[in-house]
Design a protein around this motif. Structure first.
Motif, PDB file in Angstrom:
ATOM      1  N   SER A 235     -26.608 -38.198  27.168  1.00 51.00           N
ATOM      2  CA  SER A 235     -27.925 -38.162  26.521  1.00 51.00           C
ATOM      3  C   SER A 235     -28.767 -39.307  27.083  1.00 51.00           C
ATOM      4  O   SER A 235     -28.260 -40.199  27.770  1.00 51.00           O
ATOM      5  CB  SER A 235     -27.768 -38.326  25.002  1.00 51.00           C
ATOM      6  OG  SER A 235     -27.350 -39.648  24.702  1.00 51.00           O
ATOM      7  N   TRP A 236     -30.048 -39.291  26.764  1.00 48.11           N
ATOM      8  CA  TRP A 236     -30.929 -40.380  27.199  1.00 48.11           C
ATOM      9  C   TRP A 236     -30.453 -41.712  26.615  1.00 48.11           C
ATOM     10  O   TRP A 236     -30.470 -42.733  27.276  1.00 48.11           O
ATOM     11  CB  TRP A 236     -32.379 -40.105  26.820  1.00 48.11           C
ATOM     12  CG  TRP A 236     -33.284 -41.210  27.256  1.00 48.11           C
ATOM     13  CD1 TRP A 236     -33.951 -42.083  26.457  1.00 48.11           C
ATOM     14  CD2 TRP A 236     -33.580 -41.600  28.602  1.00 48.11           C
ATOM     15  NE1 TRP A 236     -34.654 -42.983  27.220  1.00 48.11           N
ATOM     16  CE2 TRP A 236     -34.449 -42.711  28.551  1.00 48.11           C
ATOM     17  CE3 TRP A 236     -33.213 -41.121  29.851  1.00 48.11           C
ATOM     18  CZ2 TRP A 236     -34.938 -43.343  29.684  1.00 48.11           C
ATOM     19  CZ3 TRP A 236     -33.706 -41.748  30.984  1.00 48.11           C
ATOM     20  CH2 TRP A 236     -34.560 -42.848  30.887  1.00 48.11           C
ATOM     21  N   ASP A 237     -29.986 -41.679  25.377  1.00 50.79           N
ATOM     22  CA  ASP A 237     -29.468 -42.906  24.758  1.00 50.79           C
ATOM     23  C   ASP A 237     -28.262 -43.448  25.533  1.00 50.79           C
ATOM     24  O   ASP A 237     -28.114 -44.660  25.675  1.00 50.79           O
ATOM     25  CB  ASP A 237     -29.078 -42.653  23.296  1.00 50.79           C
ATOM     26  CG  ASP A 237     -30.294 -42.435  22.395  1.00 50.79           C
ATOM     27  OD1 ASP A 237     -31.405 -42.864  22.772  1.00 50.79           O
ATOM     28  OD2 ASP A 237     -30.120 -41.835  21.322  1.00 50.79           O
ATOM     29  N   ASP A 238     -27.416 -42.549  26.045  1.00 53.63           N
ATOM     30  CA  ASP A 238     -26.277 -42.968  26.867  1.00 53.63           C
ATOM     31  C   ASP A 238     -26.760 -43.650  28.146  1.00 53.63           C
ATOM     32  O   ASP A 238     -26.206 -44.666  28.575  1.00 53.63           O
ATOM     33  CB  ASP A 238     -25.394 -41.773  27.249  1.00 53.63           C
ATOM     34  CG  ASP A 238     -24.710 -41.125  26.051  1.00 53.63           C
ATOM     35  OD1 ASP A 238     -24.452 -41.837  25.050  1.00 53.63           O
ATOM     36  OD2 ASP A 238     -24.447 -39.910  26.128  1.00 53.63           O
TER      37      ASP A 238
ATOM     38  N   VAL B  38     -29.651 -45.193  28.659  1.00 53.63           N
ATOM     39  CA  VAL B  38     -30.239 -46.491  28.314  1.00 53.63           C
ATOM     40  C   VAL B  38     -29.141 -47.511  28.022  1.00 53.63           C
ATOM     41  O   VAL B  38     -29.203 -48.652  28.495  1.00 53.63           O
ATOM     42  CB  VAL B  38     -31.204 -46.347  27.107  1.00 53.63           C
ATOM     43  CG1 VAL B  38     -31.646 -47.698  26.592  1.00 53.63           C
ATOM     44  CG2 VAL B  38     -32.407 -45.496  27.498  1.00 53.63           C
ATOM     45  N   ALA B  39     -28.125 -47.117  27.288  1.00 54.37           N
ATOM     46  CA  ALA B  39     -27.022 -48.026  26.963  1.00 54.37           C
ATOM     47  C   ALA B  39     -26.274 -48.454  28.224  1.00 54.37           C
ATOM     48  O   ALA B  39     -25.937 -49.626  28.393  1.00 54.37           O
ATOM     49  CB  ALA B  39     -26.067 -47.365  25.970  1.00 54.37           C
ATOM     50  N   GLU B  40     -26.009 -47.523  29.134  1.00 56.07           N
ATOM     51  CA  GLU B  40     -25.300 -47.865  30.373  1.00 56.07           C
ATOM     52  C   GLU B  40     -26.139 -48.785  31.246  1.00 56.07           C
ATOM     53  O   GLU B  40     -25.619 -49.728  31.844  1.00 56.07           O
ATOM     54  CB  GLU B  40     -24.924 -46.603  31.144  1.00 56.07           C
ATOM     55  CG  GLU B  40     -24.067 -46.901  32.345  1.00 56.07           C
ATOM     56  CD  GLU B  40     -23.508 -45.673  33.013  1.00 56.07           C
ATOM     57  OE1 GLU B  40     -23.117 -45.789  34.188  1.00 56.07           O
ATOM     58  OE2 GLU B  40     -23.442 -44.603  32.389  1.00 56.07           O
TER      59      GLU B  40
ATOM     60  N   LYS C 283     -28.420 -50.919  30.242  1.00 59.70           N
ATOM     61  CA  LYS C 283     -28.421 -52.240  29.604  1.00 59.70           C
ATOM     62  C   LYS C 283     -27.096 -52.955  29.840  1.00 59.70           C
ATOM     63  O   LYS C 283     -27.080 -54.131  30.214  1.00 59.70           O
ATOM     64  CB  LYS C 283     -28.692 -52.087  28.111  1.00 59.70           C
ATOM     65  CG  LYS C 283     -28.826 -53.402  27.392  1.00 59.70           C
ATOM     66  CD  LYS C 283     -29.189 -53.191  25.930  1.00 59.70           C
ATOM     67  CE  LYS C 283     -29.352 -54.525  25.235  1.00 59.70           C
ATOM     68  NZ  LYS C 283     -29.731 -54.382  23.841  1.00 59.70           N
TER      69      LYS C 283
END
Length: 89
Positions: free
Chosen positions: A4-7, A9-11, A13
């Motif tokens: 997902s987009w959240d994944d 962004v987390a990766e 960061k």
């Protein structure tokens, strides 16, 4: 599992990477394309069907194992220039 987009962004960061918008990328490309290295990570046959002008191809599978396994090859491929902006797509 589909990322997902959240994944993403987390990766980014966690890895110390910066995400930029397509608009910012376009502005940077128009201003100084030589300051960018565009890396198309699709398979070679996909790259041959069409890619961003001046992009280079380095096929990568979207898994942590594949990235770890090819880390040394990627480092050699990217070269020693640490000042240019690397864009993976």
């Amino acid at each position: 599992k589909q990322a997902s987009w959240d994944d993403v962004v987390a990766e980014a960061k966690a890895g110390g990477y910066r995400l930029i918008s397509t608009e910012e990328l376009a502005d940077r490309y128009r201003a100084n394309p030589a300051a960018l290295m565009m890396v198309d990570t699709r398979q070679e046959w996909e790259y041959r069907t069409g890619h961003i002008k001046d992009a280079v191809n380095f096929p990568m599978e979207p898994t942590a194992w594949a990235r770890w396994r090819r880390a040394a090859a990627l480092e050699k491929f990217l070269g020693a220039d640490r000042d240019r902006l690397l864009v993976f797509y």
